[in-house]
Design an enzyme around this catalytic site. Structure first.
Site, PDB file in Angstrom:
ATOM      1  N   GLU A  36      -2.270  -5.375  -3.536  1.00  0.00           N
ATOM      2  CA  GLU A  36      -1.298  -4.633  -2.724  1.00  0.00           C
ATOM      3  C   GLU A  36      -0.182  -5.546  -2.224  1.00  0.00           C
ATOM      4  O   GLU A  36       0.986  -5.146  -2.184  1.00  0.00           O
ATOM      5  CB  GLU A  36      -2.000  -3.955  -1.536  1.00  0.00           C
ATOM      6  CG  GLU A  36      -2.832  -2.757  -1.960  1.00  0.00           C
ATOM      7  CD  GLU A  36      -3.499  -2.052  -0.795  1.00  0.00           C
ATOM      8  OE1 GLU A  36      -3.754  -0.844  -0.921  1.00  0.00           O
ATOM      9  OE2 GLU A  36      -3.776  -2.703   0.239  1.00  0.00           O
ATOM     10  N   ASP A  74       0.834  -1.197   0.000  1.00  0.00           N
ATOM     11  CA  ASP A  74       0.000   0.000   0.000  1.00  0.00           C
ATOM     12  C   ASP A  74       0.876   1.257   0.000  1.00  0.00           C
ATOM     13  O   ASP A  74       0.630   2.207  -0.750  1.00  0.00           O
ATOM     14  CB  ASP A  74      -0.919  -0.033   1.234  1.00  0.00           C
ATOM     15  CG  ASP A  74      -1.610   1.291   1.492  1.00  0.00           C
ATOM     16  OD1 ASP A  74      -2.545   1.610   0.751  1.00  0.00           O
ATOM     17  OD2 ASP A  74      -1.197   2.019   2.432  1.00  0.00           O
TER      18      ASP A  74
END
Lengths: 239, 239
Positions: free
Chosen positions: A123, A52
Site C-alpha cells: 500500500e 490504501d
C-alpha cells in the site's frame, strides 16, 4: 536521497512490479515506503494511508470498466476482497516485494507479522506511485493485469466474495449500526453443504437468510441475499 | 445530451458548488448523477460508487497535507466522519444541491429519504468530476475549503471523531472480525460526564477503556485508546 546501491535496488523493485520507467520518481519517498525499520519512521504509515485510498479508487474504476453490467453490490463485494490485506500480501509475495523491504532485525524475526508487513509495504508503494503525478496512471499501468486476474478468480468463487463486509459498509455509512447474524447448526453431518443456517437482521428487521457448510459460508449467503434490498431501503430515493 | 434548460440548470449547480468553469464536462453524465427518478437508471449508483472512493482519496490527501504532524489513527478517525453520509448531506444542504436533483414524484414524497438522496447525489457528482480528467483536481479545487472547515470542527469536538469506525476498518482489513464493546451504566446521574464505562475487546484481549456521558461517547473513548496499540499489534513489523 537513497544511496546508489539502494536506488538501484528500488529501480529493480519497480521493474519487478512492472511499473513503466519513471526517472523523475521521488526515490527518497519510495525508500521510506519500503523501510519499516523503526517506529520513528512514521512516514510510511502516511503513505500506506494514502495508498490504501488510491487502491480502493483504482479498484472501483477498474471494476466499473471491466464489469459494466454488474450491480454495484457485486462490485463492492469483489472490491472488498481485492483490496484486503490477504490479497495484497499474496500479490506482494508473487512480485517478490519482500526482498526490497528494509526491516529491523527484531521485526524480521517476527515471522507472523510477515504478511501484514508485505500488505502494508504494498500500500505504501501505491501511495508513492499515486503521489508521482496525483493520478492513478502509474498504478493502473501494471496493477490492472493483476486486478483482472484476481477479480475473475473472486467472481468464480462465491466464497471469496465478501458480502458481509459489503453489507457492513452500507449500514455503517448510515450510522445505523451493524447488521446482526443469527446462525445455528441445523445438521450434524460434517461436510453437509447446508449444515449451518444463518439469518441477517438490521434495525430489527430480517433482510436475508442463507445456508452453508460452515458458519461463515451461511452468513455470507445471508449477507448476499440482504445486500440489494437493504441498499434500496437505505437509499429510499432510488426507486 | 440534456436539453438546453437542464444543461443551464446543471451549469448553475456547478457554479453553486464552486467548480471552476469546465465547458467540456460530460454533461450527460452529470445529468445522470443528479437524476434519481427511476430504478432503471442505475448509472448514478455506479457514479456514486466511484465518487465515494474519490472522496476518500481526496480526504486522505487533504488531511495528510493539512495535518502533517497528526497520527494516521487521528486522521482515519477524522476522515471517517468527513466522508460520512451525515456530513455529505449537510454539505449538500449547504450548497443547495437538492434543487438540481431530479427525483420521481413518489421518491420526493419520501421525506425520510431526503438526506440519503442528497448524500448519494453528492457522491455521484464527485464521481463525474473525477472522471473528467481522472484526477482529483476539479474536486479539490472547491472541496478543500469545506474539508478544511469541517476537519477543524471535527477535531475540536472529539465526539464527532469516529474512532469506532476507524478501529473497525483496521480489524476488518485483517479478516479477524470486529472489535467488541462492553458498556455499562456506572452512575445514575443524568448528565454525569462519566455515566457510562466501556471496554473494547478484540480477539479475546482488552485494548481500551473509556467513559462518557452517553454509551456512544464511552465507546468512542475506548476505541480512541485502543486504536494505536491495536494497529501496532496487527502490523507487527512496524516497530
Amino acid at each position: 536521497m537513497p544511496d546508489p546501491t539502494r536506488q538501484r535496488n528500488l529501480q529493480r523493485c519497480l521493474l519487478k512490479l512492472g511499473v513503466p520507467e519513471t526517472p523523475n520518481l521521488n526515490w527518497a519517498l519510495l525508500d521510506q515506503a519500503l523501510t519499516h525499520a523503526s517506529a520513528s519512521s512514521t512516514n510510511y504509515e502516511q503513505l500506506e494511508f494514502l495508498g490504501d485510498a488510491a487502491l480502493r479508487l483504482a479498484a472501483a474504476e477498474f471494476l466499473l470498466e471491466a464489469y459494466p453490467q454488474a450491480t454495484v453490490g457485486e462490485l463492492a463485494a469483489v472490491r472488498s476482497r481485492l483490496v484486503s490485506d490477504h490479497t495484497l500480501a499474496d500479490l506482494g509475495d508473487l512480485l517478490g516485494l519482500e526482498s526490497y523491504l528494509q526491516v529491523s532485525a527484531s521485526a524480521s524475526r517476527d515471522v507472523a507479522g510477515r504478511r501484514s508487513r508485505l500488505a502494508d509495504a504494498f500500500e505504501a508503494v501505491l501511495g508513492v506511485l499515486y503521489l508521482h503525478d496525483h493520478s492513478l496512471t502509474l498504478i493502473r499501468s501494471w496493477l490492472d493485469t493483476h486486478m483482472a486476474r484476481l477479480a475473475e478468480q473472486i467472481r468464480r468463487d462465491p466464497t471469496l466474495q465478501n458480502y458481509k463486509a459489503a453489507l457492513q459498509e452500507i449500514t455503517q455509512a448510515t450510522g445505523g449500526g451493524l447488521p446482526e447474524y443469527r446462525t445455528e447448526e441445523i445438521s450434524q453431518i460434517h461436510g453437509d453443504t447446508e449444515r449451518f443456517a444463518s439469518t441477517v437482521w438490521f434495525q430489527e428487521r430480517l433482510w436475508g437468510e442463507g445456508r452453508g457448510a460452515s458458519m461463515k459460508q451461511a452468513e455470507q449467503a445471508a449477507a448476499r441475499m440482504a445486500y440489494e434490498p437493504l441498499k434500496q431501503a437505505l437509499s429510499p430515493g432510488k426507486s
